[in-house]
Design a protein around this motif. Structure first.
Motif, short mmCIF file in Angstrom:
data_model
loop_
_atom_site.label_atom_id
_atom_site.label_comp_id
_atom_site.label_asym_id
_atom_site.label_seq_id
_atom_site.Cartn_x
_atom_site.Cartn_y
_atom_site.Cartn_z
N LEU A 164 25.91 86.00 26.69
CA LEU A 164 25.74 85.72 25.26
C LEU A 164 25.11 86.96 24.62
O LEU A 164 24.11 87.48 25.12
N PHE A 191 19.57 94.14 25.22
CA PHE A 191 18.87 93.19 26.12
C PHE A 191 19.79 92.07 26.58
O PHE A 191 19.35 90.92 26.71
N ILE A 192 21.08 92.34 26.79
CA ILE A 192 22.02 91.26 27.08
C ILE A 192 22.08 90.97 28.59
O ILE A 192 22.50 91.81 29.39
N THR A 193 21.67 89.76 28.95
CA THR A 193 21.65 89.35 30.36
C THR A 193 23.07 89.23 30.89
O THR A 193 23.92 88.60 30.25
N TRP A 252 12.49 90.57 36.34
CA TRP A 252 13.89 90.13 36.44
C TRP A 252 14.72 91.31 36.97
O TRP A 252 15.83 91.59 36.49
N GLY A 302 13.85 83.16 21.99
CA GLY A 302 12.99 82.80 20.86
C GLY A 302 11.54 83.01 21.26
O GLY A 302 11.04 82.35 22.17
N SER A 303 10.88 83.96 20.58
CA SER A 303 9.51 84.31 20.98
C SER A 303 8.53 83.21 20.60
O SER A 303 8.85 82.32 19.80
C1 LIG Z 1 15.16 90.57 29.93
C2 LIG Z 1 15.69 90.07 28.62
C3 LIG Z 1 16.88 89.39 28.58
C4 LIG Z 1 17.42 88.98 27.37
N1 LIG Z 1 18.66 88.39 27.36
C5 LIG Z 1 19.28 88.20 26.15
C6 LIG Z 1 20.65 87.75 26.11
O1 LIG Z 1 21.28 87.48 27.14
N2 LIG Z 1 21.25 87.64 24.90
C7 LIG Z 1 20.61 87.92 23.73
O2 LIG Z 1 21.21 87.82 22.67
N3 LIG Z 1 19.30 88.33 23.74
C8 LIG Z 1 18.64 88.48 24.92
N4 LIG Z 1 17.33 88.90 24.94
C9 LIG Z 1 16.66 89.20 23.68
C10 LIG Z 1 15.57 88.22 23.27
O3 LIG Z 1 16.13 86.99 22.89
C11 LIG Z 1 14.79 88.92 22.13
O4 LIG Z 1 14.04 89.97 22.73
C12 LIG Z 1 13.89 87.98 21.37
O5 LIG Z 1 14.62 87.06 20.62
C13 LIG Z 1 12.96 88.76 20.40
O6 LIG Z 1 13.69 89.67 19.63
P1 LIG Z 1 13.21 91.20 19.55
O7 LIG Z 1 12.95 91.68 20.93
O8 LIG Z 1 14.19 91.95 18.75
O9 LIG Z 1 11.82 91.16 18.81
P2 LIG Z 1 11.60 91.17 17.24
O10 LIG Z 1 12.45 90.15 16.58
O11 LIG Z 1 11.67 92.56 16.75
O12 LIG Z 1 10.08 90.69 17.17
C14 LIG Z 1 9.00 91.53 17.59
C15 LIG Z 1 7.71 90.75 17.51
O13 LIG Z 1 7.48 90.29 16.19
C16 LIG Z 1 7.31 88.89 16.18
N5 LIG Z 1 7.87 88.34 14.95
C17 LIG Z 1 9.12 88.47 14.45
N6 LIG Z 1 9.25 87.76 13.32
C18 LIG Z 1 8.07 87.14 13.11
C19 LIG Z 1 7.57 86.23 12.12
N7 LIG Z 1 8.35 85.79 11.13
N8 LIG Z 1 6.31 85.80 12.21
C20 LIG Z 1 5.52 86.22 13.23
N9 LIG Z 1 5.92 87.06 14.21
C21 LIG Z 1 7.18 87.51 14.13
C22 LIG Z 1 8.05 88.39 17.40
O14 LIG Z 1 7.59 87.14 17.81
C23 LIG Z 1 7.72 89.48 18.39
O15 LIG Z 1 6.45 89.25 18.93
C24 LIG Z 1 16.73 89.24 26.15
C25 LIG Z 1 15.48 89.87 26.20
C26 LIG Z 1 14.97 90.30 27.40
C27 LIG Z 1 13.64 91.02 27.39
#
Ligand SMILES: Cc1cc2nc3c(=O)[nH]c(=O)nc-3n(C[C@H](O)[C@H](O)[C@H](O)COP(=O)(O)OP(=O)(O)OC[C@H]3O[C@@H](n4cnc5c(N)ncnc54)[C@H](O)[C@@H]3O)c2cc1C
Length: 373
Positions: A114, A147-149, A195, A358-359
């Motif tokens: 995904l 970051f696509i798994t 991972w 989703g963080s």
């Molecule tokens: C090993 C790994 C595997 C992954 N696999 C996949 C995958 O298969 N497919 C895929 O699509 N994605 C994947 N991801 C991505 C993951 O879903 C994202 O890293 C995650 O959704 C956060 O997005 P970002 O890293 O861009 O952080 P950002 O969106 O840039 O956020 C950075 C920080 O700001 C905070 N923040 C952002 N907005 C707000 C707000 N409104 N209020 C307060 N805090 C906020 C966040 O919580 C975070 O702490 C993967 C990530 C990793 C590390």
């Protein structure tokens, strides 16, 4: 029965090779076939595509047990990446697209992923920038995902794209099933904190032509597909976090019974026993909450409160995992800092569980909105 089989499989087919796979940065492809033969890749999927329908409680039992006895989020994320890649196709794809994609993945012949997150940000899905311009009976895709798994290996990638360049928000987003061998798709592997045996890729799309027949659902309706898909991913992450917490507990308890200090096994020191009880408190509350949420999913009771609880459980379960990994490393002492112990590996894997799918901050935000706070 599933729990017994999953434990045996983890102990005989995964644990012996795990350290070498972590070093190598990948696990053998045959693992997909073995998991498929046991019916586990297809668990929860319709029979007509080679799956075995199963309620969430059974699917969770598999994830929890494999998590507990492999102690490897990398295996679980990589081998089961189709559980986030396939549902959009299964729920919203045409009958022809489903037939073309799903059976090959559930049988372990093909790998699905995904791709939502972009270098510009993952949390704000509505702002994604990858574009798909219509050209005859194709879309032409340009942009990047990160970051696509399973991104390096995937044969099918469910990609979120912007089909309406005039609509910069949620309404301009669609989903496409992109073949892994499409011309103009390039991939590079990313190095990570944990991972390690799973592949995680940066994808580039330079004029990738995807047939219109590969549109998943309707044009402009992709945002809702992405959001709904997250609920299943978050429940699965909670089950995995529970298994990982139990793995830390098992290792810490076993070590505490063996290790001697000041003339006695360290488990006889009250402080150590209390740490173990603190771990169990978080493990059992996670288990009960996950059971309640998955029972409601099995009974089609998935309103806004349920969505809020899924978000809160994702945070609770990953905080429990963080606590258990921290306590287990402490109980293991210097050994907990050494490669080869499950607690050390899980300690490194905690952050991705708290960020991916989703963080923590986004989970609280979404929960507060669903609860009308
Ligand atoms: C090993 C790994 C595997 C992954 N696999 C996949 C995958 O298969 N497919 C895929 O699509 N994605 C994947 N991801 C991505 C993951 O879903 C994202 O890293 C995650 O959704 C956060 O997005 P970002 O890293 O861009 O952080 P950002 O969106 O840039 O956020 C950075 C920080 O700001 C905070 N923040 C952002 N907005 C707000 C707000 N409104 N209020 C307060 N805090 C906020 C966040 O919580 C975070 O702490 C993967 C990530 C990793 C590390």
């Amino acid at each position: 029965m599933i729990e017994d089989m999953a434990r045996r499989f983890a102990e005989t087919e995964i644990r012996p090779g795990l350290e070498a796979w972590e070093e190598a940065g990948e696990f053998p492809r045959e693992l997909y076939t073995k998991l498929a033969e046991l019916g586990w890749l297809g668990m929860g999927y319709p029979e007509e595509y080679g799956g075995t329908p199963a309620p969430w409680s059974v699917r969770n039992a598999l994830s929890i047990t494999l998590g507990r006895y492999t102690g490897s989020g990398g295996i679980m994320a990589g081998a089961f990446s189709h559980t986030i890649g396939l549902p959009p196709i299964l729920r919203h794809g045409s009958a022809e697209l489903k037939q073309r994609v799903v059976p090959d993945v559930l049988s372990g012949r093909k790998i699905a992923a995904l791709a939502i997150t972009e270098p510009g940000g993952g949390s704000d899905v509505a702002a994604l920038r990858t574009t798909a311009r219509r050209d005859g009976d194709h879309y032409v895709v340009d942009g990047e995902k990160v970051f696509i798994t399973s991104g390096m290996r995937a044969d099918w990638i469910s990609v979120a794209v912007r089909t309406d360049s005039d609509n910069k928000g949620a309404g301009g987003i669609s989903m496409l099933a992109m073949p892994g061998d499409a011309a103009g798709l390039s991939r590079s592997a990313l190095k990570k904190m944990g991972w390690l045996c799973s592949d995680t890729a940066h994808l580039r799309f330079d004029g990738v032509r995807v047939p219109v027949a590969n549109l998943i659902g309707e044009e402009g309706k992709g945002f809702k597909i992405v959001m709904t898909n997250f609920n299943g991913e978050r429940m699965a992450l909670a089950a995995l976090a529970l298994g990982m917490s139990e793995c830390c507990y098992d290792e810490a308890l076993s070590w505490a019974r063996e290790r001697k200090a000041f003339g006695s096994a360290i488990v006889n020191h009250q402080v150590i026993r209390h740490k173990l009880v603190d771990m169990r408190m978080r493990i059992e509350s996670t288990r009960a909450w996950l059971q309640s949420i998955s029972d409601r999913a099995d009974n089609d009771q998935m309103g806004p409160e349920w969505v809020a609880e899924v978000c809160m459980l994702k945070n609770h379960s990953t905080q429990a995992m963080q606590f258990c990994a921290d306590q287990a490393v402490q109980i293991l002492g210097g050994m907990g800092f050494m490669r080869g112990t499950a607690s050390e590996r899980i300690y490194r894997e905690v952050k991705v569980a708290m960020i991916g799918g989703g963080s923590e901050e986004i989970m609280k935000e979404l929960a507060s909105r669903q609860l009308g706070i």
